[in-house]
Every structure is written in structure tokens, then in C-alpha cells.
Write a protein that holds these residues in place. Structure first.
Motif, PDB file in Angstrom:
ATOM      1  N   LEU A  79       0.844  -1.194   0.000  1.00 17.08           N
ATOM      2  CA  LEU A  79       0.000   0.000   0.000  1.00 17.08           C
ATOM      3  C   LEU A  79       0.879   1.243   0.000  1.00 17.08           C
ATOM      4  O   LEU A  79       1.758   1.392   0.855  1.00 17.08           O
ATOM      5  CB  LEU A  79      -0.916  -0.004   1.226  1.00 17.08           C
ATOM      6  N   LEU A  80       0.627   2.133  -0.972  1.00 16.79           N
ATOM      7  CA  LEU A  80       1.437   3.342  -1.104  1.00 16.79           C
ATOM      8  C   LEU A  80       0.680   4.605  -0.718  1.00 16.79           C
ATOM      9  O   LEU A  80       1.224   5.472  -0.025  1.00 16.79           O
ATOM     10  CB  LEU A  80       1.922   3.503  -2.548  1.00 16.79           C
ATOM     11  N   LEU A  81      -0.540   4.733  -1.212  1.00 15.25           N
ATOM     12  CA  LEU A  81      -1.292   5.965  -1.042  1.00 15.25           C
ATOM     13  C   LEU A  81      -2.706   5.653  -0.571  1.00 15.25           C
ATOM     14  O   LEU A  81      -3.297   4.652  -0.970  1.00 15.25           O
ATOM     15  CB  LEU A  81      -1.381   6.748  -2.359  1.00 15.25           C
ATOM     16  N   VAL A  82      -3.251   6.528   0.253  1.00 12.87           N
ATOM     17  CA  VAL A  82      -4.656   6.489   0.645  1.00 12.87           C
ATOM     18  C   VAL A  82      -5.234   7.867   0.368  1.00 12.87           C
ATOM     19  O   VAL A  82      -4.684   8.876   0.836  1.00 12.87           O
ATOM     20  CB  VAL A  82      -4.836   6.115   2.129  1.00 12.87           C
ATOM     21  N   SER A  83      -6.303   7.919  -0.392  1.00 15.44           N
ATOM     22  CA  SER A  83      -6.887   9.187  -0.848  1.00 15.44           C
ATOM     23  C   SER A  83      -5.833  10.041  -1.549  1.00 15.44           C
ATOM     24  O   SER A  83      -5.786  11.269  -1.387  1.00 15.44           O
ATOM     25  CB  SER A  83      -7.504   9.950   0.337  1.00 15.44           C
ATOM     26  N   ASP A  84      -4.965   9.357  -2.318  1.00 18.86           N
ATOM     27  CA  ASP A  84      -3.902   9.987  -3.110  1.00 18.86           C
ATOM     28  C   ASP A  84      -2.868  10.716  -2.253  1.00 18.86           C
ATOM     29  O   ASP A  84      -2.160  11.603  -2.745  1.00 18.86           O
ATOM     30  CB  ASP A  84      -4.498  10.946  -4.149  1.00 18.86           C
ATOM     31  N   LYS A  85      -2.750  10.337  -0.990  1.00 19.00           N
ATOM     32  CA  LYS A  85      -1.752  10.927  -0.087  1.00 19.00           C
ATOM     33  C   LYS A  85      -0.892   9.811   0.500  1.00 19.00           C
ATOM     34  O   LYS A  85      -1.386   8.709   0.755  1.00 19.00           O
ATOM     35  CB  LYS A  85      -2.433  11.705   1.032  1.00 19.00           C
TER      36      LYS A  85
ATOM     37  N   LEU B 132       1.092   7.425   3.101  1.00 19.48           N
ATOM     38  CA  LEU B 132       0.659   6.919   4.385  1.00 19.48           C
ATOM     39  C   LEU B 132       1.221   7.762   5.521  1.00 19.48           C
ATOM     40  O   LEU B 132       2.333   8.285   5.436  1.00 19.48           O
ATOM     41  CB  LEU B 132       1.115   5.470   4.570  1.00 19.48           C
ATOM     42  N   SER B 133       0.443   7.858   6.573  1.00 21.91           N
ATOM     43  CA  SER B 133       0.955   8.496   7.790  1.00 21.91           C
ATOM     44  C   SER B 133       2.052   7.621   8.374  1.00 21.91           C
ATOM     45  O   SER B 133       2.214   6.451   7.993  1.00 21.91           O
ATOM     46  CB  SER B 133      -0.170   8.665   8.807  1.00 21.91           C
ATOM     47  N   GLN B 134       2.814   8.168   9.296  1.00 20.39           N
ATOM     48  CA  GLN B 134       3.897   7.397   9.901  1.00 20.39           C
ATOM     49  C   GLN B 134       3.366   6.139  10.567  1.00 20.39           C
ATOM     50  O   GLN B 134       3.946   5.059  10.427  1.00 20.39           O
ATOM     51  CB  GLN B 134       4.646   8.253  10.925  1.00 20.39           C
ATOM     52  N   ALA B 135       2.239   6.261  11.253  1.00 18.38           N
ATOM     53  CA  ALA B 135       1.653   5.100  11.929  1.00 18.38           C
ATOM     54  C   ALA B 135       1.200   4.052  10.926  1.00 18.38           C
ATOM     55  O   ALA B 135       1.428   2.847  11.111  1.00 18.38           O
ATOM     56  CB  ALA B 135       0.490   5.545  12.812  1.00 18.38           C
ATOM     57  N   ASP B 136       0.558   4.496   9.831  1.00 21.03           N
ATOM     58  CA  ASP B 136       0.083   3.548   8.826  1.00 21.03           C
ATOM     59  C   ASP B 136       1.243   2.907   8.072  1.00 21.03           C
ATOM     60  O   ASP B 136       1.181   1.737   7.699  1.00 21.03           O
ATOM     61  CB  ASP B 136      -0.868   4.242   7.849  1.00 21.03           C
ATOM     62  N   GLU B 137       2.312   3.672   7.865  1.00 25.07           N
ATOM     63  CA  GLU B 137       3.489   3.112   7.209  1.00 25.07           C
ATOM     64  C   GLU B 137       4.126   2.038   8.086  1.00 25.07           C
ATOM     65  O   GLU B 137       4.568   0.992   7.587  1.00 25.07           O
ATOM     66  CB  GLU B 137       4.501   4.211   6.907  1.00 25.07           C
TER      67      GLU B 137
END
Length: 298
Positions: A95-101, A103-108
Motif C-alpha cells: 500500500l502506497l497511497l490512501v486518498s492519493d496521499k 501513508l501516515s507514519q503510523a500507517d506506514e
């Protein structure tokens, strides 16, 4: 084939793209001596499909051209972009982008932990590969049935990116009797195929469900009339054809649940990867190429 277990919502959601995607596996091979691009009878169109399927079955079994690509998937709730690598052990995604942004540090960190768990536990990838193999079995079954499941009719010509395009319509064959729930929707699907005349491949399919389709007399599930799918395919280099665009609107009812499927998928930046790549090597590739892939996915 008998139904071994009750159909689940995820089965129907996974099955729908397969039913339509592998109608795309029908290329238009010329008849001996060629044919006039201005006239093709229904019988000739039907014959083209039958001759083409032997080639497509061989291509479907050929694992020698794996690819890496970006998948951007949009639904009413979420838009995601994934970097995906095909391997001998099945596909691997990051996974690279969510809503074209990005990932946050936590999600990364969560994504890195997921990849770590995948790399250290081969059974997770084996389970994914098992699902892919089940899908592949459906693909082969559909390819074998397509000559009899639909009636094809030549409908004219047009112009595409690489030259002439031949248009075909298809509709259910009233003599076709689906042997199981996986092929039931073939009895309700009709639409159009657009075929690239120079490379003899389908570039576009649009299919519509003309009636409600029940599974197990409506007990297992129902696809509602009016659903549709649009699929586009292209040569992504080296005469390798891949799906580049999918759009789907379907209403499903499974037991007492009704679910709307509304998705748009864009598949881009295809590039070949080594044929013998294993899934752990793919994880390394995904990690090494993250920064460039994120930029490309924006």
C-alpha cells in the motif's frame, strides 16, 4: 459440479470480475484466407471465438511474463494505490497511497509490519496463492465455456490507438445450460467487444446484466438486473496485453444483505520482472522502490 459450501459475499464479489475479465481473453484470429473487414456473419464470428480459445488457454497457462504495476482503486468510501509484483508464489502488494496521499507514519509502520509478517510466515502467502489458483481454475473453465455460452455477431469497424478496431456484440446462448453457480451469470450478460485488428486482441468490453440472476434459487444470492462492467485492455509493451481499466456497478444480495459494488480501477506503469521471482524477493523490490512508486502514483 456440485456446490460444496454456501456462497459468501466475497465469493460473488470476486467472481464478477472473473466472469467479465475473461471474456476479454478472446482475441480475433483471422480465418484462413482472411475476411472482409466490412462483413462478418454471426457464424463466422462464432467460429473466430472457438479458434481463438485454444490460443488463449495456452496463454493463460504461460507464467513466463510476470509484471509489476500500480493499481489505483476508487470506491465511494476509499481510494487506494498499491504497488504490486507478480511472482511464482502469487502476487505481492504494498500500500502506497490512501486518498492519493502518502501513508501516515503510523500507517506506514503497520504496512511494514504486515510485510515483515508476510516474509516470515510463508503460510500467509500460500493461502493467497491458493485463492489465486482457485480463481485461475474458474478462468480456465470460463474460457472453455465461452464458445457455447454466448452468441457473437460482427457489428462494424472503428479506429483505435493502433489502427482498425473490429466491433462484436454478444448475447447469451439460449441453448447454454450453466453447470454451476460460478457460470450462472453468463446466462444474463450481454454487451460489446472491441478488437484491435493489427494485434488481434480485445481492447474494450462492456457487459450489462439484462435480468436478475439467482444462485441456488435465490437462497444463496442474487445479482440484480442493471449491473454493468466496463473493461479496457492494452499492449503494455513487448506484445504483452494487460487490463488497464475496470469500472463496475453491481448490486448483490446474499442471504439478507444487499451490497452495492461501485469501483473504478486504473492499472498503470507495467514493467516486466524476472520469471523466477519468489515472493520474498518481491517484498524486497517493493521496499526498495517505494519512493519512486509513490511519486508515480500521484
Amino acid at each position: 459440479m456440485s456446490i460444496r459450501r454456501p456462497i459468501r459475499l466475497i465469493d460473488v464479489r470476486r467472481l464478477l470480475p472473473l466472469i467479465c475479465l475473461f471474456s476479454l481473453a478472446i482475441p480475433c484470429h483471422g480465418q484462413p484466407g482472411g475476411f472482409s473487414p466490412d462483413s462478418l456473419s454471426s457464424a463466422q464470428a462464432q467460429a473466430l471465438v472457438g479458434r481463438a480459445l485454444s490460443t488463449e488457454l495456452q496463454a493463460a497457462r504461460d507464467p513466463s511474463h510476470p509484471m509489476r504495476y500500480l493499481l489505483r482503486k476508487t470506491s465511494p468510501r476509499l481510494t487506494t494505490t498499491k504497488d504490486i509484483v507478480e511472482t511464482r508464489d502469487g502476487g505481492v502488494a504494498r500500500l502506497l497511497l490512501v486518498s492519493d496521499k502518502p501513508l501516515s507514519q503510523a500507517d506506514e509502520q503497520k504496512e511494514q509490519a504486515r510485510l515483515d509478517a508476510l516474509a516470515s510466515n510463508p503460510s500467509l502467502q500460500r493461502h493467497r496463492k491458493q485463492n489465486e489458483d482457485e480463481d485461475f481454475g474458474i478462468v480456465l473453465k470460463l474460457l472453455r465455456m465461452l464458445p457455447n455460452a454466448f452468441l457473437y455477431q460482427y457489428a462494424g469497424t472503428g479506429t483505435g490507438p493502433s489502427g482498425n478496431i473490429q466491433k462484436f456484440t454478444f448475447r447469451p446462448n439460449p441453448k447454454f445450460s450453466p453447470p454451476d453457480y460460478e457460470t450462472q451469470a453468463l446466462t444474463a450478460l450481454r454487451g460489446e467487444l472491441w478488437i484491435d485488428a493489427s494485434q488481434e486482441r480485445v481492447v474494450r468490453l462492456e457487459g450489462h446484466l439484462q435480468q436478475d440472476t439467482d444462485y441456488g434459487w435465490g437462497i444463496l444470492g442474487r445479482l440484480n438486473k442493471g449491473g454493468w462492467v466496463l473493461i479496457e485492455q492494452a499492449d503494455v509493451g513487448g506484445r504483452q496485453w494487460r487490463i488497464v481499466h475496470v469500472q463496475m456497478e453491481m448490486n448483490l444480495r446474499v442471504l439478507f444483505r444487499t451490497r452495492n459494488i461501485s469501483t473504478v480501477e486504473q492499472l498503470t506503469r507495467y514493467s516486466p520482472v524476472p520469471a523466477g521471482l519468489d515472493y520474498r524477493q518481491a517484498i524486497q523490490m517493493l521496499r526498495a522502490g517505494t519512493e519512486g512508486a509513490v511519486q508515480a502514483g500521484r
